[in-house]
Design a protein around this motif. Structure first.
Motif, PDB file in Angstrom:
ATOM      1  N   LEU A  28       0.966  -1.309  -0.137  1.00 40.71           N
ATOM      2  CA  LEU A  28      -0.178  -0.053   0.031  1.00 40.71           C
ATOM      3  C   LEU A  28       0.788   1.317  -0.154  1.00 40.71           C
ATOM      4  CD1 LEU A  28      -2.624  -1.092   2.524  1.00 40.71           C
ATOM      5  CD2 LEU A  28      -2.711  -1.353  -0.101  1.00 40.71           C
ATOM      6  N   ASN A  29       2.196   0.929   0.107  1.00 44.26           N
ATOM      7  CA  ASN A  29       2.957   2.265   0.062  1.00 44.26           C
ATOM      8  C   ASN A  29       3.590   2.306  -1.103  1.00 44.26           C
ATOM      9  OD1 ASN A  29       5.301   3.999   0.344  1.00 44.26           O
ATOM     10  ND2 ASN A  29       6.193   2.697   2.146  1.00 44.26           N
ATOM     11  N   PRO A  30       3.351   3.548  -2.004  1.00 51.50           N
ATOM     12  CA  PRO A  30       3.834   3.849  -3.302  1.00 51.50           C
ATOM     13  C   PRO A  30       5.428   3.788  -3.391  1.00 51.50           C
ATOM     14  CG  PRO A  30       2.872   5.445  -2.630  1.00 51.50           C
ATOM     15  CD  PRO A  30       2.581   4.427  -1.572  1.00 51.50           C
ATOM     16  N   PRO A 109      -4.166  -2.268  -5.043  1.00 49.63           N
ATOM     17  CA  PRO A 109      -3.504  -1.438  -3.722  1.00 49.63           C
ATOM     18  C   PRO A 109      -4.210   0.281  -3.821  1.00 49.63           C
ATOM     19  CG  PRO A 109      -1.945  -2.755  -4.900  1.00 49.63           C
ATOM     20  CD  PRO A 109      -3.252  -2.700  -5.782  1.00 49.63           C
ATOM     21  N   ALA A 110      -4.276   0.827  -4.889  1.00 49.93           N
ATOM     22  CA  ALA A 110      -4.799   1.918  -4.958  1.00 49.93           C
ATOM     23  C   ALA A 110      -6.056   2.349  -4.105  1.00 49.93           C
ATOM     24  CB  ALA A 110      -4.828   2.610  -6.110  1.00 49.93           C
ATOM     25  N   VAL A 111      -6.950   1.353  -4.523  1.00 50.88           N
ATOM     26  CA  VAL A 111      -8.389   1.356  -3.612  1.00 50.88           C
ATOM     27  C   VAL A 111      -8.207   1.061  -2.277  1.00 50.88           C
ATOM     28  CG1 VAL A 111     -10.715   0.036  -3.541  1.00 50.88           C
ATOM     29  CG2 VAL A 111      -9.734   0.927  -5.776  1.00 50.88           C
ATOM     30  N   LEU A 114      -6.857   3.767  -0.028  1.00 52.40           N
ATOM     31  CA  LEU A 114      -7.888   4.876   0.426  1.00 52.40           C
ATOM     32  C   LEU A 114      -8.227   4.890   1.857  1.00 52.40           C
ATOM     33  CD1 LEU A 114     -10.584   4.725  -2.407  1.00 52.40           C
ATOM     34  CD2 LEU A 114      -8.781   6.382  -2.082  1.00 52.40           C
ATOM     35  N   ALA A 115      -8.071   3.752   2.673  1.00 49.66           N
ATOM     36  CA  ALA A 115      -8.186   3.576   4.001  1.00 49.66           C
ATOM     37  C   ALA A 115      -7.156   4.225   4.781  1.00 49.66           C
ATOM     38  CB  ALA A 115      -8.173   2.279   4.245  1.00 49.66           C
ATOM     39  N   LEU A 116      -6.108   4.828   4.101  1.00 50.55           N
ATOM     40  CA  LEU A 116      -4.944   5.453   4.925  1.00 50.55           C
ATOM     41  C   LEU A 116      -5.244   7.192   4.747  1.00 50.55           C
ATOM     42  CD1 LEU A 116      -1.829   3.722   3.043  1.00 50.55           C
ATOM     43  CD2 LEU A 116      -3.059   3.273   5.574  1.00 50.55           C
ATOM     44  N   GLY A 117      -6.129   7.512   3.840  1.00 52.49           N
ATOM     45  CA  GLY A 117      -6.721   8.896   3.882  1.00 52.49           C
ATOM     46  C   GLY A 117      -5.639   9.783   3.132  1.00 52.49           C
ATOM     47  N   LEU A 118      -4.580   9.533   2.459  1.00 51.11           N
ATOM     48  CA  LEU A 118      -3.709  10.223   1.725  1.00 51.11           C
ATOM     49  C   LEU A 118      -4.184  11.017   0.648  1.00 51.11           C
ATOM     50  CD1 LEU A 118      -0.514   7.802   2.024  1.00 51.11           C
ATOM     51  CD2 LEU A 118      -1.276   9.751   3.727  1.00 51.11           C
TER      52      LEU A 118
END
Length: 143
Positions: A28-30, A109-111, A114-118
Motif C-alpha cells: 500500500l506504500n507507493p 492497492p490504490a483502492v 484509500l483507507a489511509l486517507g492520503l
C-alpha cells in the motif's frame, strides 16, 4: 441461500483477504513499488517476492479450476478466449506500466490505500476512475 448473496459474500471475503495481504506485504506504500522499479538505485526486491507468491497462488488456482466442472457460485468459468497480442493490448499494458511506475499504485492497492486517507491516493484513484470512464466511453464508440 440465494446465489447472489453467496457471490457477494465470496467476493467480499476475497477482497478483504487481498487487501489484508497488500497491507501486510507493504504494497500500500507507493514508495515500495517505486523502489522495486528503481533497478539502478536503491533497489527494493520485496515486490518480487509478493509477485512470486501471487504467481504460485494463481497457478494453483488455475490447476484446481481445470479439475472442476463449474465454479461454486456460477454455471461456467469466465476465462479469456482471445490469445492474440494486438496493439490495444500492448498500448494498454504500456500505459498501465507507466501509471504504476509514476504513481506507485495499480488499481487494487490504490483502492485499498484509500483507507489511509492520503490526498495523493485519493487523487490517483479519481484520475484512475476518470481514465477508466473515458476509455469505456471512447472504446465503445470505436467498436
Amino acid at each position: 441461500m440465494n446465489r447472489n448473496i453467496c457471490q457477494f459474500g465470496a467476493a467480499l471475503a476475497s477482497g478483504i483477504v487481498f487487501g489484508f495481504g497488500l497491507s501486510l506485504s507493504g504494497m500500500l506504500n507507493p514508495a515500495r513499488v517505486q523502489g522495486f522499479l528503481e533497478v539502478f538505485g536503491t533497489w527494493d526486491p520485496s515486490l518480487a517476492f509478493v509477485l512470486g507468491g501471487a504467481v504460485v497462488v494463481a497457478f494453483i488456482g488455475v490447476q484446481v479450476m481445470k479439475l472442476m466442472r463449474h465454479p461454486a457460485f456460477d454455471d461456467t468459468f469466465h476465462v479469456p478466449t482471445i490469445r492474440r497480442i494486438d496493439a490495444p493490448l500492448v498500448i494498454g499494458s504500456a500505459v498501465f506500466g507507466l501509471g504504476w511506475g509514476i504513481g506507485g499504485f495499480c488499481p487494487g492497492p490504490a483502492v485499498a490505500s484509500l483507507a489511509l486517507g492520503l490526498p495523493q491516493t485519493v487523487l490517483f484513484v479519481v484520475a484512475m476512475l476518470v481514465g477508466m470512464t473515458l476509455h469505456d466511453r471512447l472504446w465503445s464508440r470505436g467498436t
